[in-house]
Design a protein around this motif. Structure first.
Motif, PDB file in Angstrom:
ATOM      1  N   PRO A 130       0.797  -1.234   0.000  1.00 41.27           N
ATOM      2  CA  PRO A 130       0.000   0.000   0.000  1.00 41.27           C
ATOM      3  C   PRO A 130       0.824   1.275   0.000  1.00 41.27           C
ATOM      4  O   PRO A 130       0.423   2.282  -0.570  1.00 41.27           O
ATOM      5  N   SER A 131       2.008   1.249   0.601  1.00 36.45           N
ATOM      6  CA  SER A 131       2.781   2.486   0.737  1.00 36.45           C
ATOM      7  C   SER A 131       3.778   2.695  -0.401  1.00 36.45           C
ATOM      8  O   SER A 131       4.524   3.656  -0.389  1.00 36.45           O
ATOM      9  N   THR A 132       3.822   1.794  -1.344  1.00 39.62           N
ATOM     10  CA  THR A 132       4.795   1.933  -2.422  1.00 39.62           C
ATOM     11  C   THR A 132       4.086   2.086  -3.751  1.00 39.62           C
ATOM     12  O   THR A 132       3.040   1.467  -3.980  1.00 39.62           O
ATOM     13  N   PRO A 133       4.649   2.869  -4.670  1.00 40.83           N
ATOM     14  CA  PRO A 133       3.997   3.095  -5.960  1.00 40.83           C
ATOM     15  C   PRO A 133       4.115   1.906  -6.905  1.00 40.83           C
ATOM     16  O   PRO A 133       3.330   1.753  -7.810  1.00 40.83           O
ATOM     17  N   ALA A 134       5.124   1.070  -6.732  1.00 45.39           N
ATOM     18  CA  ALA A 134       5.327  -0.050  -7.650  1.00 45.39           C
ATOM     19  C   ALA A 134       5.414  -1.363  -6.867  1.00 45.39           C
ATOM     20  O   ALA A 134       5.826  -1.384  -5.714  1.00 45.39           O
ATOM     21  N   ALA A 135       5.026  -2.459  -7.527  1.00 44.74           N
ATOM     22  CA  ALA A 135       5.052  -3.764  -6.872  1.00 44.74           C
ATOM     23  C   ALA A 135       6.495  -4.237  -6.704  1.00 44.74           C
ATOM     24  O   ALA A 135       7.285  -4.149  -7.650  1.00 44.74           O
ATOM     25  N   PRO A 136       6.846  -4.703  -5.515  1.00 39.81           N
ATOM     26  CA  PRO A 136       8.189  -5.243  -5.326  1.00 39.81           C
ATOM     27  C   PRO A 136       8.318  -6.600  -6.005  1.00 39.81           C
ATOM     28  O   PRO A 136       7.329  -7.210  -6.371  1.00 39.81           O
ATOM     29  N   ALA A 137       9.528  -7.033  -6.172  1.00 34.76           N
ATOM     30  CA  ALA A 137       9.756  -8.357  -6.753  1.00 34.76           C
ATOM     31  C   ALA A 137       9.162  -9.428  -5.832  1.00 34.76           C
ATOM     32  O   ALA A 137       9.248  -9.333  -4.610  1.00 34.76           O
ATOM     33  N   ALA A 138       8.529 -10.412  -6.430  1.00 34.90           N
ATOM     34  CA  ALA A 138       7.914 -11.475  -5.646  1.00 34.90           C
ATOM     35  C   ALA A 138       8.978 -12.260  -4.883  1.00 34.90           C
ATOM     36  O   ALA A 138      10.101 -12.456  -5.355  1.00 34.90           O
ATOM     37  N   ASP A 139       8.620 -12.684  -3.679  1.00 36.00           N
ATOM     38  CA  ASP A 139       9.520 -13.464  -2.839  1.00 36.00           C
ATOM     39  C   ASP A 139       9.797 -14.809  -3.514  1.00 36.00           C
ATOM     40  O   ASP A 139       8.870 -15.580  -3.774  1.00 36.00           O
ATOM     41  N   PRO A 140      11.062 -15.165  -3.821  1.00 39.23           N
ATOM     42  CA  PRO A 140      11.372 -16.431  -4.493  1.00 39.23           C
ATOM     43  C   PRO A 140      10.870 -17.649  -3.718  1.00 39.23           C
ATOM     44  O   PRO A 140      10.392 -18.618  -4.317  1.00 39.23           O
ATOM     45  N   ALA A 141      10.978 -17.608  -2.373  1.00 35.23           N
ATOM     46  CA  ALA A 141      10.520 -18.749  -1.579  1.00 35.23           C
ATOM     47  C   ALA A 141       9.012 -18.932  -1.702  1.00 35.23           C
ATOM     48  O   ALA A 141       8.513 -20.061  -1.808  1.00 35.23           O
ATOM     49  N   ALA A 142       8.279 -17.805  -1.708  1.00 31.44           N
ATOM     50  CA  ALA A 142       6.827 -17.883  -1.852  1.00 31.44           C
ATOM     51  C   ALA A 142       6.446 -18.418  -3.224  1.00 31.44           C
ATOM     52  O   ALA A 142       5.515 -19.219  -3.372  1.00 31.44           O
ATOM     53  N   LEU A 143       7.199 -17.966  -4.254  1.00 33.01           N
ATOM     54  CA  LEU A 143       6.935 -18.456  -5.607  1.00 33.01           C
ATOM     55  C   LEU A 143       7.221 -19.955  -5.707  1.00 33.01           C
ATOM     56  O   LEU A 143       6.470 -20.708  -6.344  1.00 33.01           O
ATOM     57  N   ALA A 144       8.317 -20.398  -5.083  1.00 35.72           N
ATOM     58  CA  ALA A 144       8.672 -21.814  -5.132  1.00 35.72           C
ATOM     59  C   ALA A 144       7.602 -22.661  -4.446  1.00 35.72           C
ATOM     60  O   ALA A 144       7.211 -23.732  -4.941  1.00 35.72           O
ATOM     61  N   ALA A 145       7.113 -22.197  -3.289  1.00 38.58           N
ATOM     62  CA  ALA A 145       6.058 -22.924  -2.585  1.00 38.58           C
ATOM     63  C   ALA A 145       4.790 -22.982  -3.423  1.00 38.58           C
ATOM     64  O   ALA A 145       4.116 -24.013  -3.493  1.00 38.58           O
ATOM     65  N   LEU A 146       4.481 -21.852  -4.072  1.00 39.92           N
ATOM     66  CA  LEU A 146       3.294 -21.805  -4.915  1.00 39.92           C
ATOM     67  C   LEU A 146       3.451 -22.738  -6.118  1.00 39.92           C
ATOM     68  O   LEU A 146       2.504 -23.420  -6.520  1.00 39.92           O
TER      69      LEU A 146
END
Length: 496
Positions: A73-89
């Motif tokens: 919410p406080s940033t104008p652009a989306a940060p890079a997705a967490d690699p660990a979260a992506l791997a779990a997904l």
């Protein structure tokens, strides 16, 4: 094994195995490129098109992907997705894809099996241990199969079963589905008859589908005083896909084998089948004859030899074979007074052999340390040749008590937790025991007092056992295996 109220706390767990799941998810390879959000969403969408029954899981995955895409919410652009979260997904998507593809493959294989041409072939499906009715039915049928030009396949559930069958040079499907060749698939689809003695829940997730076109002979695994099968239900709030799967394997069978014509109404309470065959259980034949080398496969040889020597020396061999509990699993044994029983029998010079139900067998190391004078049967071994070498049986609700009637030796019922059992574990169909086959003890002290009077035990209940044996067994000649072979030939003729 088993209107009556049902027991919500007993979801057939003795028939549910960790192997009864879909193909295990494969780990994300370190060398694999990190999947993009678009790729994951695309794969989820494709999976959703195949599997409408898993829409809730898909919605959760989609929510997870979208959440990872949302900017903070406080940033104008989306940060890079967490690699660990992506791997779990990624792993969750892979598991979902595999589960859906497996379900679809089994659905289509079931349909294929129903119209695939059949051959003179019979498949015997192993259960959790090599020692029940299927073992002895298969052993009895091998020679007849050779004489009649029939192929008798064995479908193992464990590596030990696979080794035992192949050691005899018999046809055996590979335990690992990845080792199945096109010839194995053809053999399963071509089978005219399939023989089981339990719910058909083989670790091979394709097995039931491949055999769906065969005529199904169900031997089950014993006469029951417990509510089982279609009478062992759970409320919908406790229903699961695995529980429903067990229920779905309660039929339909072409024939269900029992031990007496009078029991047919009981079996129809529990299972769905077209014909009933009161020919007797093949496993009981070994109680009435000297076992051969094949009979002794998967028998605890140390216990078997010790029991034979002990009886030959004129000492008493006491077999304690209780069933398992859904509630207080295993702990009830420690509280039952088993240590007191073992010490009392040892002082008298008796040998106590304890056969712990496989469901509770992880407790054996602890029990063996606490009760050094007792001998514990190796879990998931064949008890029937050992039973033949015992002097008397102590049990509670196990079907072993009915098979033991064929030996015409004393039986003692030991039920130290009866009220808890019928409240929290299983509802009994105890009406068939209008009289007990032996005295009933509710404490270890009372049990020991009964066992100190062997002469009284030998004759007091003999007439009850005889009447019960006559009612529950139409045949007591040790030739159930022969009658089973004739039954299978009839089934083959009907299939072909």
């Amino acid at each position: 094994m088993h209107s009556y109220p049902t027991r919500p706390a007993s979801p057939m767990r003795e028939h549910l195995h960790s192997s009864d799941t879909a193909t295990p998810e494969r780990p994300l390879s370190p060398a694999s490129p990190t999947p993009s959000m678009a790729d994951l969403l695309s794969r989820i969408e494709a999976t959703e098109a195949l599997g409408g029954q898993i829409s809730q899981a898909i919605e959760q995955l989609v929510d997870a992907v979208l959440h990872l895409q949302q900017p903070a919410p406080s940033t104008p652009a989306a940060p890079a997705a967490d690699p660990a979260a992506l791997a779990a997904l990624e792993r969750r998507v892979q598991a979902l894809e595999q589960q859906t593809q497996l379900a679809q493959a089994c659905q289509e294989l079931t349909r294929t099996a129903q119209f695939h041409p059949k051959e003179r072939s019979v498949v015997f499906v192993g259960t959790t241990y090599f020692g029940c009715n299927v073992k002895y039915a298969w052993l009895a049928f091998r020679e007849r199969a050779r004489q009649e030009g029939i192929t008798a396949w064995f479908l193992p559930q464990t590596a030990q079963q696979e080794q035992a069958v192949t050691s005899l040079g018999e046809a055996c499907f590979p335990l690992n589905p990845n080792d199945w060749s096109t010839e194995h698939v053809h053999a399963a689809l071509s089978a005219a008859v399939v023989v089981t003695c339990d719910h058909l829940l083989n670790p091979n997730p394709y097995a039931a589908a491949l055999l769906a076109g065969a005529r199904h002979v169900q031997l089950w695994h014993g006469i029951s005083i417990k509510e089982i099968g279609l009478r062992n239900l759970a409320p919908l709030r406790q229903m699961s896909a695995r529980f429903a799967r067990v229920l779905s394997t309660c039929g339909p069978y072409t024939r269900l084998v029992g031990t007496s014509a009078a029991q047919e109404p009981e079996w129809r309470r529990w299972f769905g089948f077209a014909q009933y065959a009161p020919i007797g259980y093949p496993r009981n034949d070994v109680l009435l004859r000297e076992p051969d080398a094949a009979d002794l496969l998967n028998v605890d040889q140390d216990i078997y030899t010790l029991a034979r020597k002990t009886r030959a020396a004129g000492q008493r061999v006491v077999l304690y074979a209780p069933t398992f509990r859904d509630a207080r699993r295993g702990t009830w044994l420690l509280e039952s007074g088993l240590e007191q029983l073992a010490q009392g029998l040892a002082k008298r010079g008796d040998l106590l052999i304890v056969n712990v139900h496989p469901v509770e067998s992880p407790l054996i190391p602890q029990l063996a340390l606490a009760i050094p004078t007792a001998r514990f049967v190796t879990p998931r071994t064949d008890l029937y040749p050992v039973m033949r070498e015992t002097s008397l049986l102590i049990t509670d609700y196990s079907s072993v008590m009915f098979d033991y009637l064929l030996l015409d030796r004393p039986i003692v019922l030991f039920r130290p937790d009866h009220q808890d059992y019928i409240t929290r574990s299983r509802q009994l169909f105890d009406a068939k025991l209008d009289e007990h086959p032996g005295p009933l003890a509710t404490s270890a002290k009372a049990l020991l007092d009964m066992l100190r009077q062997p002469d009284a035990q030998a004759g007091k209940f003999a007439h009850v056992r005889a009447a019960m044996r006559q009612r529950l067994f139409d045949h007591t000649d040790g030739r159930a295996g022969e009658r089973f072979c004739d039954l299978v030939l009839d089934e083959l003729a009907a299939a072909l």
